[in-house]
Enzyme design. Structure first.
Site, PDB file in Angstrom:
ATOM      1  N   GLY A  24      10.782  12.231  -9.989  1.00  0.00           N
ATOM      2  CA  GLY A  24       9.860  11.683  -9.009  1.00  0.00           C
ATOM      3  C   GLY A  24       8.437  12.059  -9.358  1.00  0.00           C
TER       4      GLY A  24
ATOM      5  N   HIS B 190      10.738  16.128  -1.465  1.00  0.00           N
ATOM      6  CA  HIS B 190       9.804  16.800  -2.369  1.00  0.00           C
ATOM      7  C   HIS B 190       8.566  15.927  -2.610  1.00  0.00           C
ATOM      8  CE1 HIS B 190       8.915  19.413  -5.974  1.00  0.00           C
ATOM      9  NE2 HIS B 190       8.213  18.329  -6.265  1.00  0.00           N
ATOM     10  N   GLU B 191       8.791  14.651  -2.926  1.00  0.00           N
ATOM     11  CA  GLU B 191       7.662  13.764  -3.239  1.00  0.00           C
ATOM     12  C   GLU B 191       6.824  13.456  -2.008  1.00  0.00           C
ATOM     13  OE1 GLU B 191       6.817  13.491  -6.248  1.00  0.00           O
ATOM     14  OE2 GLU B 191       8.718  14.266  -7.003  1.00  0.00           O
TER      15      GLU B 191
ATOM     16  N   CYS C 159       8.958  21.230 -10.512  1.00  0.00           N
ATOM     17  CA  CYS C 159       7.969  20.184 -10.258  1.00  0.00           C
ATOM     18  C   CYS C 159       7.153  19.967 -11.521  1.00  0.00           C
ATOM     19  CB  CYS C 159       7.066  20.619  -9.099  1.00  0.00           C
ATOM     20  SG  CYS C 159       5.800  19.423  -8.657  1.00  0.00           S
ATOM     21  N   LEU C 160       6.857  18.705 -11.804  1.00  0.00           N
ATOM     22  CA  LEU C 160       6.052  18.387 -12.985  1.00  0.00           C
ATOM     23  C   LEU C 160       4.656  19.000 -12.905  1.00  0.00           C
ATOM     24  CD1 LEU C 160       7.055  14.637 -13.475  1.00  0.00           C
ATOM     25  CD2 LEU C 160       7.899  16.640 -14.739  1.00  0.00           C
TER      26      LEU C 160
ATOM     27  N   HIS D 220       4.289  16.063  -1.218  1.00  0.00           N
ATOM     28  CA  HIS D 220       3.056  15.969  -2.013  1.00  0.00           C
ATOM     29  C   HIS D 220       1.997  15.131  -1.294  1.00  0.00           C
ATOM     30  CE1 HIS D 220       3.716  18.008  -5.793  1.00  0.00           C
ATOM     31  NE2 HIS D 220       4.906  17.443  -5.935  1.00  0.00           N
TER      32      HIS D 220
ATOM     33  N   GLN E  20      -0.347  13.738  -7.715  1.00  0.00           N
ATOM     34  CA  GLN E  20      -0.039  14.487  -8.936  1.00  0.00           C
ATOM     35  C   GLN E  20      -0.770  13.931 -10.150  1.00  0.00           C
ATOM     36  OE1 GLN E  20       4.452  14.468  -8.032  1.00  0.00           O
ATOM     37  NE2 GLN E  20       4.144  16.301  -9.305  1.00  0.00           N
TER      38      GLN E  20
END
Length: 162
Positions: A46, A130-131, A88-89, A134, A51
């Site tokens: 995701g 999670h997304e 997480c990225l 953000h 991000q």
């Protein structure tokens, strides 16, 4: 499309609340395509617009259920509990134990402005939560806690194939 730079660690974009998308236009289409391309190259499940430095309520997810794009998403139902480690990225090389709902119903729009509802469970539900966090400036590390003893025992048993 283009790959975008994933913002990391202390970048202010990761901690700001995003604004709703008002125009479903070519710029939104380009952003969604770039998010999918960037997520794929980074080997993620995701990616949210903040991000990559765009403070708009847009996320893309591919958690094994196919590509999902959510514009102006909102969770309309949460239930159950799942426990596990997340990464997480935007925080490479880090992970943390996070408890989340196991069943989530989310609704949002696609790039053309068509409304969709997704009934998610397991990893897909975790990715959605999670997304969407953000979009509100919440990063998973702020939700991470120490895992309880029973979870650690379960993990150890799995590792030992008991």
């Amino acid at each position: 499309m283009a790959l975008r730079t994933i913002r990391t660690d202390d970048d202010p974009c990761l901690y700001k609340v995003c604004k709703p998308v008002e125009k479903f236009d070519a710029r939104l289409n380009e952003l969604i395509e770039d998010l999918f391309d960037t997520m794929k190259i980074a080997d993620g499940a995701g990616l949210a617009a903040p991000q990559v430095g765009v403070l708009r309520r847009v996320v893309v997810i591919d958690a094994g259920e196919g590509k999902v794009e959510l514009v102006n998403p909102r969770i309309i139902k949460k239930e159950g509990l799942q426990r596990g480690y997340e990464g997480c990225l935007s925080f490479p090389g880090q992970s943390g134990y996070v408890e989340r709902a196991d069943h989530v119903i989310v609704e949002g729009f696609d790039r053309k402005g068509k409304k969709h509802t997704y009934d998610t469970r397991g990893f897909f539900a975790r990715a959605v939560q999670h997304e969407l966090d953000h979009l509100d400036g919440v990063v998973y590390l702020t939700l991470a806690t120490e895992p309880p003893a029973d979870f650690l025992a379960e993990q150890q048993a799995e590792e030992n194939n008991i």
